[in-house]
Design a protein around this motif. Sequence first.
Motif, PDB file in Angstrom:
ATOM      1  N   ARG A 226       0.671  -1.190  -0.185  1.00 25.54           N
ATOM      2  CA  ARG A 226       0.024  -0.005   0.100  1.00 25.54           C
ATOM      3  C   ARG A 226       0.896   1.126   0.149  1.00 25.54           C
ATOM      4  O   ARG A 226       0.418   2.217  -0.733  1.00 25.54           O
ATOM      5  CB  ARG A 226      -0.840  -0.024   1.382  1.00 25.54           C
ATOM      6  CG  ARG A 226      -1.872   1.264   1.278  1.00 25.54           C
ATOM      7  CD  ARG A 226      -2.747   1.002   2.529  1.00 25.54           C
ATOM      8  NE  ARG A 226      -1.830   1.164   3.736  1.00 25.54           N
ATOM      9  CZ  ARG A 226      -2.161   0.543   4.870  1.00 25.54           C
ATOM     10  NH1 ARG A 226      -2.951  -0.472   4.783  1.00 25.54           N
ATOM     11  NH2 ARG A 226      -1.318   0.776   5.879  1.00 25.54           N
TER      12      ARG A 226
ATOM     13  N   PRO B 297       1.855   3.762  -4.416  1.00 27.58           N
ATOM     14  CA  PRO B 297       1.858   5.496  -5.004  1.00 27.58           C
ATOM     15  C   PRO B 297       3.136   6.162  -5.468  1.00 27.58           C
ATOM     16  O   PRO B 297       3.296   6.862  -6.216  1.00 27.58           O
ATOM     17  CB  PRO B 297       1.294   6.017  -3.943  1.00 27.58           C
ATOM     18  CG  PRO B 297       0.602   5.111  -3.041  1.00 27.58           C
ATOM     19  CD  PRO B 297       1.299   3.701  -3.253  1.00 27.58           C
TER      20      PRO B 297
ATOM     21  N   LEU C 272      -3.476   4.121  -9.145  1.00 24.80           N
ATOM     22  CA  LEU C 272      -4.439   3.699  -8.256  1.00 24.80           C
ATOM     23  C   LEU C 272      -5.474   4.587  -8.410  1.00 24.80           C
ATOM     24  O   LEU C 272      -5.560   5.661  -8.492  1.00 24.80           O
ATOM     25  CB  LEU C 272      -3.922   3.774  -6.789  1.00 24.80           C
ATOM     26  CG  LEU C 272      -2.688   2.854  -6.287  1.00 24.80           C
ATOM     27  CD1 LEU C 272      -2.243   3.143  -4.986  1.00 24.80           C
ATOM     28  CD2 LEU C 272      -3.188   1.356  -6.715  1.00 24.80           C
ATOM     29  N   SER C 273      -6.860   3.805  -8.019  1.00 28.74           N
ATOM     30  CA  SER C 273      -8.120   4.223  -8.159  1.00 28.74           C
ATOM     31  C   SER C 273      -8.554   5.213  -6.704  1.00 28.74           C
ATOM     32  O   SER C 273      -7.861   4.895  -5.635  1.00 28.74           O
ATOM     33  CB  SER C 273      -9.256   3.358  -8.336  1.00 28.74           C
ATOM     34  OG  SER C 273     -10.561   3.744  -7.993  1.00 28.74           O
ATOM     35  N   LYS C 274      -9.180   6.231  -6.904  1.00 28.94           N
ATOM     36  CA  LYS C 274      -9.693   7.014  -5.783  1.00 28.94           C
ATOM     37  C   LYS C 274     -10.677   5.926  -4.695  1.00 28.94           C
ATOM     38  O   LYS C 274     -11.060   6.430  -3.562  1.00 28.94           O
ATOM     39  CB  LYS C 274     -10.602   7.863  -6.087  1.00 28.94           C
ATOM     40  CG  LYS C 274      -9.754   9.217  -6.540  1.00 28.94           C
ATOM     41  CD  LYS C 274     -10.732  10.417  -6.973  1.00 28.94           C
ATOM     42  CE  LYS C 274      -9.774  11.439  -7.808  1.00 28.94           C
ATOM     43  NZ  LYS C 274     -10.630  12.396  -8.057  1.00 28.94           N
ATOM     44  N   GLU C 275     -11.015   4.836  -5.218  1.00 28.93           N
ATOM     45  CA  GLU C 275     -11.773   3.921  -4.424  1.00 28.93           C
ATOM     46  C   GLU C 275     -10.759   2.972  -3.603  1.00 28.93           C
ATOM     47  O   GLU C 275     -11.373   2.273  -2.821  1.00 28.93           O
ATOM     48  CB  GLU C 275     -12.625   3.108  -5.407  1.00 28.93           C
ATOM     49  CG  GLU C 275     -13.497   3.674  -6.156  1.00 28.93           C
ATOM     50  CD  GLU C 275     -14.329   2.556  -7.133  1.00 28.93           C
ATOM     51  OE1 GLU C 275     -14.431   1.433  -6.784  1.00 28.93           O
ATOM     52  OE2 GLU C 275     -14.498   2.899  -8.436  1.00 28.93           O
ATOM     53  N   SER C 276      -9.603   3.195  -3.740  1.00 29.62           N
ATOM     54  CA  SER C 276      -8.611   2.313  -2.710  1.00 29.62           C
ATOM     55  C   SER C 276      -8.600   2.900  -1.277  1.00 29.62           C
ATOM     56  O   SER C 276      -9.028   4.214  -1.242  1.00 29.62           O
ATOM     57  CB  SER C 276      -7.185   2.648  -3.381  1.00 29.62           C
ATOM     58  OG  SER C 276      -7.107   2.162  -4.748  1.00 29.62           O
ATOM     59  N   ASN C 277      -8.493   1.846  -0.385  1.00 26.28           N
ATOM     60  CA  ASN C 277      -8.299   2.385   0.943  1.00 26.28           C
ATOM     61  C   ASN C 277      -7.548   1.605   1.754  1.00 26.28           C
ATOM     62  O   ASN C 277      -6.587   1.011   1.040  1.00 26.28           O
ATOM     63  CB  ASN C 277     -10.094   2.303   1.661  1.00 26.28           C
ATOM     64  CG  ASN C 277     -10.650   0.814   1.460  1.00 26.28           C
ATOM     65  OD1 ASN C 277      -9.675  -0.296   1.635  1.00 26.28           O
ATOM     66  ND2 ASN C 277     -11.698   0.837   1.048  1.00 26.28           N
TER      67      ASN C 277
ATOM     68  N   GLY D  93      -6.722  -0.528  -9.051  1.00 24.54           N
ATOM     69  CA  GLY D  93      -6.352   0.340 -10.059  1.00 24.54           C
ATOM     70  C   GLY D  93      -6.119  -0.324 -11.183  1.00 24.54           C
ATOM     71  O   GLY D  93      -6.470  -1.283 -11.545  1.00 24.54           O
TER      72      GLY D  93
ATOM     73  N   GLU E 292      -7.290  -5.567  -8.422  1.00 18.67           N
ATOM     74  CA  GLU E 292      -7.833  -5.147  -7.041  1.00 18.67           C
ATOM     75  C   GLU E 292      -7.413  -6.239  -6.118  1.00 18.67           C
ATOM     76  O   GLU E 292      -7.110  -7.137  -6.394  1.00 18.67           O
ATOM     77  CB  GLU E 292      -9.628  -5.275  -7.042  1.00 18.67           C
ATOM     78  CG  GLU E 292     -10.006  -5.145  -5.562  1.00 18.67           C
ATOM     79  CD  GLU E 292     -11.580  -5.195  -5.529  1.00 18.67           C
ATOM     80  OE1 GLU E 292     -12.247  -4.269  -5.426  1.00 18.67           O
ATOM     81  OE2 GLU E 292     -12.090  -6.274  -5.295  1.00 18.67           O
TER      82      GLU E 292
END
Length: 265
Positions: free
Chosen positions: A40, A44, A58-63, A69, A103
């Motif tokens: 993680r 980036p 990476l997608s903004k949906e990542s947490n 992404g 994912e």
Amino acid sequence: MAALARVAGGTIVAAFTETPMRALHYKIMVCGQPSFRSIRDTLPQLAYEPGMQRGFLLSKESNQNRLKGRYIYTKISKLVRIDADSLEPVEESAETLAECRFELDQQKGMVMVEQRRGELNALYEAVDSIPDVTCEFEDLNLNLLDLMIEVQGAYKKNTIKSLRIHDYLARENMLANASFKVLEPQDGEKIAEKFADQLDAFTLTLKLPDGACALTVTRKGSVRASDDAPDELLLFVKDLLPRFHEAEVATAEVVDPVAAKRKRK
């Protein structure tokens, strides 16, 4: 899907086109929290930019527990051309950019790629190259009969469209891997139960409020659905995969030495 077309002579015929399908390919992800944290934190830093050989977007949906992404990487292929002077075949390397939509879900213990199952290998190589990361992608081994029954229970209006069976006894001394189209809906469940241990895939037609939707699930965790399948359906199936995964346990034959000695006598 059928479309009407007019041909010579004014005759109107129906032309059938294949319905676009979404393909999601899953594996079990064995990855401890420290390794996932390293992934993680590292992805980036490997953000793709034009001109790079590989990188991640990476997608903004990542947490914290899920990374989603695109992995952009260079794929090298071999091309053979005929040399204009010697007329001999010459092998050349060609580089092309490839895309892997992925994912990594730490909470579910699952990894997924879209469209081509082979992208799982490319993604694994990229993740495995990150320092201090110990992570494995393992094949699913799904109990397809129970999983199918679960989907049927959630989506009442359904029919079994086809079943893929391995080691089917086609005739004496001949085993085959084959897909069977189910002509009589009432026979589908009986066939699935009879060949439960040999099921490699099933396809259901689900009647949803917005229309019919085809859903295919394979033993190894590939999920294909009509392109317009609702996201809720795909998320529902995703949640079922770890639940119906059966770990393959190696078994060893236990030999009773006393019984073996008696048998030799």
